[in-house]
Design a protein around this motif. Sequence first.
Motif, mmCIF file in Angstrom:
data_model
loop_
_atom_site.group_PDB
_atom_site.id
_atom_site.type_symbol
_atom_site.label_atom_id
_atom_site.label_comp_id
_atom_site.label_asym_id
_atom_site.label_seq_id
_atom_site.Cartn_x
_atom_site.Cartn_y
_atom_site.Cartn_z
ATOM 1 N N LEU A 10 18.895 55.483 27.148
ATOM 2 C CA LEU A 10 19.281 54.117 26.991
ATOM 3 C C LEU A 10 20.065 53.664 28.441
ATOM 4 O O LEU A 10 19.625 52.831 29.101
ATOM 5 N N VAL A 11 20.961 54.474 28.639
ATOM 6 C CA VAL A 11 21.793 54.113 29.857
ATOM 7 C C VAL A 11 21.042 54.223 31.273
ATOM 8 O O VAL A 11 21.107 53.285 32.124
ATOM 9 N N VAL A 12 20.153 55.202 31.269
ATOM 10 C CA VAL A 12 19.334 55.162 32.639
ATOM 11 C C VAL A 12 18.052 54.170 32.412
ATOM 12 O O VAL A 12 17.293 53.855 33.738
ATOM 13 N N CYS A 13 17.812 53.694 31.417
ATOM 14 C CA CYS A 13 16.572 52.890 31.538
ATOM 15 C C CYS A 13 16.918 51.409 31.696
ATOM 16 O O CYS A 13 16.005 50.424 31.812
ATOM 17 N N LEU A 14 18.285 51.054 31.758
ATOM 18 C CA LEU A 14 18.598 49.703 31.762
ATOM 19 C C LEU A 14 18.770 48.843 33.275
ATOM 20 O O LEU A 14 18.252 47.759 33.342
ATOM 21 N N PRO A 15 19.020 49.624 34.139
ATOM 22 C CA PRO A 15 18.904 49.042 35.522
ATOM 23 C C PRO A 15 17.610 48.677 35.975
ATOM 24 O O PRO A 15 16.574 49.378 35.986
ATOM 25 N N THR A 16 17.497 47.327 36.475
ATOM 26 C CA THR A 16 16.049 47.208 36.861
ATOM 27 C C THR A 16 15.396 48.002 38.089
ATOM 28 O O THR A 16 14.227 47.936 38.293
#
Length: 134
Positions: A10-16
């Motif tokens: 989840l942490v790595v998939c949030l930044p655009t």
Amino acid sequence: MKIVLDTNCLVVCLPTTSPYYCLWQAFREGRITFCVTTDIINEYTEVLERFYTSQFANDVVNELLLAPNVVKTNNYYKWNLIPADPDDNKFADCAFNANADCLVTNDRHFNALKSLGFPTMKIYDIETFKKTFL
């Protein structure tokens, strides 16, 4: 497709700008359903606040709590299948209790699930999940 998403993914998939943002987009577009428990939501909140602002963490968690493609489940049965890191069991238990299609994680402790005869669960790292399903 119903998945359980480990916090590290989840942490790595949030930044655009992330190469894995497509996973978050697929969720937002309703192409993926996330399975969660209260314990998972609490961990998401705690960890997101370490990497992002509290406001951003709250926005993400609120989006998850209000989305129609989130299955909120209770872990009535606890399998305790990951002895190397018992805290990870909440994700495995959620996957089994919610009848998820797979669990997406970059944590090697979940490899213990791959060798089980029963119960069975497909485990993907985020890169493989992206290449296979997105």
